[in-house]
Write a protein that holds these residues in place. Structure first.
Motif: not given
Length: 222
Positions: A2, A42, A45, A48, A67, A70
């Motif tokens: 991330s 992931a 995500e 996002l 997708y 999501i």
């Protein structure tokens, strides 16, 4: 993962802003399409969470597995198909993608029009141009672009909004980007999808309205 993706996004956004300023473009004139092909949900995500809502995928089947959930949860997410589209995947593409950047032949225009009528939804359409006339690449020949635009617009009511290209590797991309911009102007189109991780500042200088960046955000993956 991330933190690396957030850092990659921040760096690319900064470079886009610098390129916009250098070209005399308005801040925010260029949309960043984060290309998450071959990367897991992931990674999407994580992007996002860092504020990215526009994504690109090369393959319909991969996107179908990544997708739908999501998109149901994040209505602001916009998904672009940037890879070649086979006619037998047109139904899935029309149902899932918000933008299809790879219309490149009359048969596909006909099939997309049929699926749009069936589904009652029409993704935004861009026409892919084989700007370097490379045998191994998808895309309509530059000389046939205006004809395909007219066909898509007048016969199939697909209302194409712009053009997309991938310039030849190893050559200065600027002449190819300028040629695409000239083609779009002749066709009365205002969207230019051009420029990737290696050359997007040049594309912005040549008028790109959206750039497709993957590895500089998500890293390399097999």
């Amino acid at each position: 993962m991330s933190s690396a993706i957030a850092a990659g996004l921040a760096a690319i956004r900064s470079r886009i802003a610098e390129a916009e300023a250098a070209a005399g473009r308005a801040p925010g004139a260029v949309t960043l399409v984060a290309v998450a092909k071959t990367h897991p949900a992931a990674a999407v995500e994580a992007a996002l969470a860092a504020g990215q809502t526009v994504f690109g995928e090369n393959r319909v089947q991969e996107a179908m597995g990544k997708y739908p959930e999501i998109k149901a949860r994040v209505p602001a997410l916009r998904l672009h198909l940037i890879g070649p589209l086979q006619t037998n995947k047109a139904r899935e593409a029309v149902g899932l993608f918000d933008v299809i950047e790879s219309l490149d032949r009359p048969k596909l225009a006909r099939v997309l029009a049929e699926e749009v009528q069936r589904a009652g939804r029409c993704p935004e359409i861009l026409i892919q141009v084989n700007i370097g006339r490379e045998a191994q690449k998808a895309g309509v020949d530059p000389d046939q672009t205006e004809t395909l635009v007219r066909l898509a617009r007048d016969e199939y009511a697909l209302a194409p909004r712009g053009l997309m290209c991938i310039p030849p590797a190893g050559l200065d991309p600027a002449p190819f980007f300028r040629q695409l911009a000239e083609l779009a102007a002749r066709c009365g189109l205002d969207r230019l999808s051009m420029g990737m991780s290696e050359d997007f500042p040049t594309a912005i200088a040549c008028g790109a309205t959206q750039v497709r960046v993957g590895s500089a955000i998500f890293g390399h993956r097999g």
